[in-house]
Design a protein around this motif. Structure first.
Motif, mmCIF file in Angstrom:
data_model
loop_
_atom_site.group_PDB
_atom_site.id
_atom_site.type_symbol
_atom_site.label_atom_id
_atom_site.label_comp_id
_atom_site.label_asym_id
_atom_site.label_seq_id
_atom_site.Cartn_x
_atom_site.Cartn_y
_atom_site.Cartn_z
ATOM 1 N N PRO A 176 25.686 -8.129 -9.807
ATOM 2 C CA PRO A 176 24.478 -8.841 -10.186
ATOM 3 C C PRO A 176 24.562 -9.758 -11.192
ATOM 4 C CG PRO A 176 24.010 -6.550 -9.915
ATOM 5 C CD PRO A 176 25.551 -6.684 -9.878
ATOM 6 N N VAL A 177 24.168 -11.068 -11.022
ATOM 7 C CA VAL A 177 24.370 -12.125 -12.316
ATOM 8 C C VAL A 177 22.710 -12.656 -12.422
ATOM 9 C CG1 VAL A 177 25.475 -14.193 -12.863
ATOM 10 C CG2 VAL A 177 26.662 -12.785 -11.382
ATOM 11 N N SER A 178 22.709 -12.255 -13.945
ATOM 12 C CA SER A 178 21.229 -13.116 -14.467
ATOM 13 C C SER A 178 21.772 -14.456 -14.592
ATOM 14 C CB SER A 178 21.206 -12.432 -15.874
ATOM 15 O OG SER A 178 19.973 -12.902 -16.226
ATOM 16 N N VAL A 179 20.801 -15.054 -13.892
ATOM 17 C CA VAL A 179 20.954 -16.609 -13.984
ATOM 18 C C VAL A 179 20.726 -17.332 -15.142
ATOM 19 C CG1 VAL A 179 20.400 -18.953 -12.811
ATOM 20 C CG2 VAL A 179 20.932 -16.862 -11.293
ATOM 21 N N PHE A 180 19.677 -16.639 -15.777
ATOM 22 C CA PHE A 180 19.128 -17.164 -17.063
ATOM 23 C C PHE A 180 20.336 -17.162 -18.352
ATOM 24 C CE2 PHE A 180 15.240 -16.003 -15.120
ATOM 25 C CZ PHE A 180 14.418 -17.285 -15.346
ATOM 26 N N GLY A 181 21.427 -16.344 -18.317
ATOM 27 C CA GLY A 181 22.400 -16.143 -18.978
ATOM 28 C C GLY A 181 23.434 -17.326 -18.760
ATOM 29 N N LEU A 182 23.221 -17.713 -17.664
ATOM 30 C CA LEU A 182 24.266 -19.197 -17.495
ATOM 31 C C LEU A 182 23.587 -20.309 -17.928
ATOM 32 C CD1 LEU A 182 25.662 -18.206 -13.959
ATOM 33 C CD2 LEU A 182 26.794 -17.840 -16.018
ATOM 34 N N ILE A 183 22.179 -20.364 -17.291
ATOM 35 C CA ILE A 183 21.314 -21.732 -17.866
ATOM 36 C C ILE A 183 21.135 -22.052 -19.107
ATOM 37 C CG2 ILE A 183 19.214 -22.574 -17.411
ATOM 38 C CD1 ILE A 183 18.695 -21.092 -14.710
ATOM 39 N N PHE A 184 20.923 -21.009 -20.137
ATOM 40 C CA PHE A 184 20.474 -21.418 -21.199
ATOM 41 C C PHE A 184 21.616 -21.887 -22.301
ATOM 42 C CE2 PHE A 184 16.477 -19.628 -20.022
ATOM 43 C CZ PHE A 184 15.459 -20.437 -20.628
ATOM 44 N N ALA A 185 22.655 -21.656 -21.854
ATOM 45 C CA ALA A 185 23.895 -22.159 -22.497
ATOM 46 C C ALA A 185 25.010 -22.784 -21.854
ATOM 47 C CB ALA A 185 24.599 -20.867 -23.641
ATOM 48 N N ARG A 186 24.570 -23.400 -20.576
ATOM 49 C CA ARG A 186 25.382 -24.143 -19.801
ATOM 50 C C ARG A 186 26.872 -23.272 -19.559
ATOM 51 N NH1 ARG A 186 25.726 -30.471 -21.088
ATOM 52 N NH2 ARG A 186 27.119 -29.564 -22.593
#
Length: 352
Positions: A278-288
């Motif tokens: 499971p991957v939290s997309v917000f962890g990717l989005i907020f720091a590109r």
């Protein structure tokens, strides 16, 4: 065709036993190699036990082995890069179509018509390919690699899979001096990741769940070791990594490592957990940040890796075994009881 000695499994529950297999005689573009050492990869165990039946069912009898180092014994009339007596190596691939965009770009590992070294449809024989748990192999010249003469051959064999699997993503994501690199998991893949990151000049940090592995991680070239179960230690490194190599094949919290990345940092999976993570997309989005995967490497890059290892005197840490201890080695591999790879001395096969 000629007969070669080998060790094979007859079913998912059978032990390895001595047998003979048919190999093709070298054609104009082929190289025949006497196998001196063959590493044991964890994927060998999966294949032998048919644990990837849904994706890549095993055809029996199965002769695994795609970490092959040996000496050239015969070459075809059109072969230009090798002559009898040369050291040579073969990795996970023995053929591809050579015409698709992936092949033309040097990414034979992504060719839709590639041929894996074992347990794969063999375009030449019409059967399946047999791997390196054997006394010899015949491979098309393009897929044969040169081995630096200064390297220990037993430790060189695992470079053909564990080496290129960890080297390739580091090269792709620009690991160099001045970068901060993390390696998750200190096993067969992870220990090579540490060696490469250190050789590239990066500040290298090992993440492990085991405090007992700290000294070994430092010996292998790590600058720091983080016990991933320790929340305070993890918090100290949050948002600071340029690149993280994740070599863990078991279920784990990938989001904890995504949070370790700085802006535009990347984490690449080379371990292959059985279940989706499971991957939290917000962890990717907020720091590109980016999350990716990588599969071995093309032939040119694999040769580059071997040359790099020759220059920096890098080999895998191995336990050398005779082929008669193959079944015992598999039992130990299933328990992760090896530092860090097994390498089979194929001279032992001559007594069979």
């Amino acid at each position: 065709m000629y007969k070669a000695k080998a060790y094979a499994v007859a079913s998912a529950t059978s032990p390895f036993t001595s047998t003979s297999i048919s190999r093709r005689d070298p054609t104009d573009h082929d190289v025949q190699i006497e196998i001196l050492f063959c590493g044991i990869c964890h994927s060998d165990l999966h294949q032998a036990r048919n644990e990837w039946s849904g994706m890549m069912p095993t055809v029996y009898p199965c002769v695994p082995g795609h970490e092959i180092v040996g000496r050239v014994t015969k070459v075809g009339s059109a072969v230009k890069k090798f002559k009898p007596g040369d050291l040579a190596a073969v990795g996970c691939l023995v053929d591809s179509d050579g015409t698709c965009p992936e092949c033309k770009a040097g990414f034979e590992q992504f060719c839709p018509n590639m041929t894996l070294t074992y347990n794969f449809p063999d375009k030449n024989s019409g059967g399946v390919t047999y791997g390196g748990y054997s006394d010899s192999i015949v491979v098309t010249e393009h897929f044969v690699l040169k081995v630096p003469t200064n390297l220990d051959l037993a430790g060189t064999a695992p470079l053909l899979c564990a080496g290129i699997t960890t080297y390739s993503p580091m090269r792709h994501w620009g690991v160099t001096k001045g970068k901060k690199v993390g390696v998750v998991g200190l096993g067969g893949l992870g220990h090579m990741g540490v060696k490469f990151a250190h050789a590239f000049g990066a500040h290298t940090v090992v993440f492990t769940t085991s405090p007992a592995k700290k000294d070994d991680a430092l010996r292998l070239g790590a600058d720091e070791v983080v016990i991933s179960k320790n929340a305070d230690e993890m918090a100290k490194h949050a948002g600071s990594f340029d690149f993280i190599l994740d070599a863990v094949a078991a279920d784990h919290d990938i989001n904890a490592y995504i949070q370790m990345l700085r802006r535009d940092g990347n984490i690449t999976m080379v371990g292959a957990p059985e279940k989706p993570l499971p991957v939290s997309v917000f962890g990717l989005i907020f720091a590109r940040r980016s999350f990716s995967g990588s599969l071995i490497g093309g032939i040119a890059e694999t040769q580059e890796m071997l040359d790099f290892c020759g220059k920096h005197n890098i080999t895998s840490d191995v336990e050398v075994i005779p082929i008669q201890k193959l079944n015992e080695a598999y039992e130990r591999l299933a328990k992760s009881d090896v530092k860090y790879r097994f390498s089979i001395d194929m001279a032992s096969l001559k007594s069979e």
